[in-house]
Scaffold this active site. Structure first.
Site, PDB file in Angstrom:
ATOM      1  N   HIS A  17       0.813  -1.204   0.000  1.00 27.46           N
ATOM      2  CA  HIS A  17       0.000   0.000   0.000  1.00 27.46           C
ATOM      3  C   HIS A  17       0.850   1.258   0.000  1.00 27.46           C
ATOM      4  O   HIS A  17       0.473   2.280  -0.575  1.00 27.46           O
ATOM      5  CB  HIS A  17      -0.930  -0.002   1.212  1.00 27.46           C
ATOM      6  CG  HIS A  17      -2.062  -0.966   1.076  1.00 27.46           C
ATOM      7  ND1 HIS A  17      -3.011  -1.132   2.035  1.00 27.46           N
ATOM      8  CD2 HIS A  17      -2.383  -1.822   0.083  1.00 27.46           C
ATOM      9  CE1 HIS A  17      -3.883  -2.041   1.643  1.00 27.46           C
ATOM     10  NE2 HIS A  17      -3.514  -2.478   0.466  1.00 27.46           N
ATOM     11  N   CYS A  19      -5.482   3.054 -24.544  1.00 29.54           N
ATOM     12  CA  CYS A  19      -5.242   3.704 -23.258  1.00 29.54           C
ATOM     13  C   CYS A  19      -3.991   3.176 -22.558  1.00 29.54           C
ATOM     14  O   CYS A  19      -3.688   3.594 -21.441  1.00 29.54           O
ATOM     15  CB  CYS A  19      -6.451   3.535 -22.327  1.00 29.54           C
ATOM     16  SG  CYS A  19      -6.745   1.843 -21.780  1.00 29.54           S
TER      17      CYS A  19
END
Length: 761
Positions: free
Chosen positions: A379, A692
């Protein structure tokens, strides 16, 4: 898993350089740190440690490690014959076990952080009968080491023993007994370049800010003098901790809307949990000081969570530690202010950080971070990438002994840390930063729309990770949002965000671009994007596991909450688009689309306003979808080609794996023909096709993309000025001829030569 003969031969050859490394250094810690990194790399071990015998204390002491917690160095110790390491030292015989925790001599050290490690191999370091220490390698996978590893490690230890004996001699010259006694005391490392892992790109320069190896010492140090204070002191600390967390959360609600109400959920729940508070209060009533009571309660919960078989529960340990440290600092006189105070600016160096630490560092303008532990998918790394804070993860624990204020340069792209960089090092990075600043300033002069030299219309959309990136997209004249990655609120919290929480985020996105295309990709969980609150244990290959649309369809309640939030937030928007990731079949697409329709029906019945006609499209990134592309074109409103995953799955290559990364070649003839087929199918059915992935801003590949009829590119905002400039110089008829030439080629080498890129085969 066992390493090959060639690796072992290279290991022995490289170990021959240890003497020269030591000769050039006056720091034994630097030498040991480099040694464990070298051994771990060649034996493909996740952990390598060196234990040295302290004759005065008559104990083996952990003196260097790569993989265990940095704060365990100098703390973990054992007597000869005690534990697996002590047994190897005492017997002078190697020990290799595939599951160390069931070994009768296994000794557990909580501060080492080795809970997940199974395979264990240790060999003695000695010179004849003189025992020096023990060399250890470890791995999470069972039975990772074999006979060849034992032989290689024994030979390494033999050479290391000689080097350490010489080290004692060299470092004691001129110092007598005092020099010998100070051999293992902390010294400032003579570091100039530390190579690590690139965890978040970017470059940052500034003074060193040492956050320390022992950030949770206050949680473990039970011997320190404490003020009694009693119950009133504890309740005051509770109130102060709640106020601090509220202030920190509000600060980030302004800078980082996705974090609002999400980051400190676990902290608030613990503080508000009657059983948690009651456990502390009961111990205070029994006579414990408030600090001792907090430690006891935290230890109780940590033990429970740490022993869980579920990874997402074990991860809650860091939340408990973080909360307990905050409470303890607010209980200890004078500690809170010092612990919380971090100088503005600079490069933070730490052995361990919690996500909340990263957010606080960012709020105080820290420009870069260096960690001596951690994973690229943690994280902390995800937060740094999203917040555009350069992060490098190194194995060199000596960086934590760099003096405060030392000039540093962090290169987050290459994974390098430069200590006291001279002008020859700084100038290239200064030029790079200036170029980026110039590119951003150019956004103000960009044209509202993009046209080729011969009048061909091309749309440039923006890829967005955070709402904070929307202003740059607007300044870059983005004609819309081609990809909003909706994972962030899911990644940073310990539970799924609610429909209301997601609605608040999406509403701000649509409000920022009310008259433009806004494309939200539904949750793309799995693979490298691991949700801490979802137990993904048992997936040996998560890239091919329960990820993306598969996850959403399995967890329909989570999927519906997101779709409802999007539909509600899109009310009044001109062109909202919902995009499903990793679609492999018409059945998947139809099922996902039917859930959108079901959500519309439910909202209608509930009398809740929503957008009733969003475009519904899909990512094209799997070979299975390619083979059905003409059928998909009959049902999808738009395609967005995710070239990163398309290349990875077509070529069966994990580009993050350095052993095969050179096979990741976007210009592979099969990839180019796949792109041409997708473009053709879209044009035939009148379906908008965009790219993309990273190919959308690759100068060598843009002519091909336009040449096969793709007229929409979605890219990160910082690339838009350069891409628009390139397109304005192009003639689309020449691009079409360029594409025909490439599509006629069947070898990687010929394509690479034609477009002017280096062949990676």
């Amino acid at each position: 898993m066992q390493t090959g003969y060639a690796d072992h031969l290279n290991l022995l050859c490289d170990m021959g350089e240890l003497i020269s490394v030591l000769r050039d250094s006056d720091d034994i810690h630097m030498f040991l740190d480099q040694t464990v990194a070298l051994v771990a790399r060649h034996l493909k071990a996740q952990v390598c440690s060196i234990y040295l015998y302290d004759e005065s204390a008559e104990r083996l002491v952990l003196r260097a490690t790569m993989g265990l917690r940095a704060e365990a160095v100098g703390v973990v110790s054992m007597a000869a014959g005690e534990g697996l390491v002590g047994r190897v030292f005492d017997s002078l015989q190697p020990l290799c076990t595939g599951e160390c925790r069931i070994h009768p001599d296994y000794l557990y050290f909580s501060e080492a952080g080795e809970d997940q490690l199974l395979s264990f191999l240790a060999v003695p370091i000695h010179r004849g009968a003189v025992r020096i220490g023990v060399l250890v390698v470890q791995h999470e996978q069972a039975d990772s080491f074999g006979d060849m590893d034992v032989r290689a490690l024994r030979a390494t230890a033999s050479q290391l023993g000689s080097a350490l004996e010489n080290a004692r001699l060299l470092l004691s010259l001129g110092g007598g007994a005092e020099g010998s006694a100070g051999l293992f005391q902390a010294r400032t490392p003579s570091l100039s370049l530390v190579r690590g892992k690139a965890a978040s790109p970017g470059c940052a320069m500034g003074p060193a800010l040492i956050l320390g190896m022992h950030r949770c010492d206050i949680l473990r140090d039970e011997a320190e003098p404490e003020r009694s204070g009693g119950m009133a002191c504890f309740h005051a600390a509770l109130d102060k901790t709640l106020a601090e967390l509220n202030a920190l959360q509000e600060r980030f609600a302004r800078r980082l809307p996705e974090s609002a109400s999400l980051i400190f959920t676990a902290h608030f729940m613990m503080l508000k949990d009657p059983s948690f508070r009651r456990r502390i209060e009961e111990k205070i009533n029994l006579g414990l000081s408030p600090m001792a009571a907090v430690r006891a309660a935290a230890g109780h919960y940590i033990a429970i969570f740490a022993s869980s078989s579920h990874a997402y529960i074990r991860e809650k340990v860091s939340d408990i530690e973080d909360l307990a440290c905050r409470l303890l600092r607010n209980l200890k006189p004078g500690e809170g202010k010092d612990a919380e105070g971090v100088k503005n600016g600079g490069i933070a160096l730490a052995g361990e950080l919690f996500p909340s630490d990263v957010l606080k560092l960012v709020s105080e303008d820290v420009t870069g971070i260096v960690l001596v532990s951690g994973g690229l998918t943690s994280h902390v790394a995800i937060l740094c990438r999203s917040l555009q804070i350069p992060l490098v993860i190194v194995e060199e624990s000596g960086v934590l002994r760099i003096p405060e204020g030392t000039p540093l340069l962090v290169d987050g792209a290459a994974g390098n840390l430069y200590v006291r960089p001279d002008d020859s090092i700084r100038e290239p990075f200064v030029r790079t930063q200036a170029a980026w600043s110039a590119a951003e300033s150019f956004t103000g002069t960009m044209s509202e729309s993009t046209w080729s030299r011969d009048g061909g219309r091309v749309r440039l959309f923006a890829n967005i990770n955070l709402l904070s990136e929307v202003p740059l997209a607007i300044r870059s004249r983005a004609e819309g949002i081609g990809l909003y990655r909706s994972e962030f609120p899911f990644l940073i919290r310990s539970a799924f965000p609610t429909e209301t929480e997601q609605y608040q985020v999406y509403r701000r996105l649509f409000a920022a671009m009310p008259d433009r295309v806004v494309t939200i990709r539904t949750l793309d969980a799995g693979g490298e994007k691991v949700l801490s609150h979802v137990d993904s244990a048992g997936e040996s290959n998560p890239e091919l596991g329960l990820r993306s649309i598969r996850f959403s369809l399995l967890h329909r309640d989570v999927f519906e909450a997101q779709i409802r939030a999007i539909l509600r937030a899109a009310e009044g928007s001109v062109c909202p688009r919902i995009m499903f990731p990793m679609i492999s079949s018409l059945d998947e697409f139809r099922e996902a689309r039917s859930i959108v329709y079901d959500c519309m029906t439910a909202l209608e019945k509930e009398g809740i306003s929503y957008h009733s006609a969003p475009q519904i499209g899909m990512m094209v990134e799997l070979p299975a979808a390619l083979e059905l592309i003409e059928d998909f074109a009959e049902e999808a409103d738009f395609f967005s080609i995710g070239t990163n995953d398309l290349v990875q799955y077509m070529l069966a290559v994990d580009r993050s794996n350095p052993r095969v990364a050179h096979y990741y070649q976007p210009w592979h003839p099969s990839v180019l023909r796949a792109l041409a087929r997708i473009g053709k199918a879209g044009r035939a059915a009148g379906v908008d096709v965009s790219v993309c992935g990273e190919m959308a801003h690759e100068p060598a590949l843009i002519p091909f993309l336009l040449g096969v009829g793709i007229r929409t590119l979605s890219l990160d905002p910082q690339f838009m000025p350069a891409v628009q400039q390139q397109i304005q110089t192009m003639d689309l008829r020449e691009a079409e001829e360029h594409a025909r030439e490439l599509l006629g080629m069947s070898s990687i080498a010929s394509v690479a030569s034609y477009i002017g890129v280096e062949k990676r085969a």
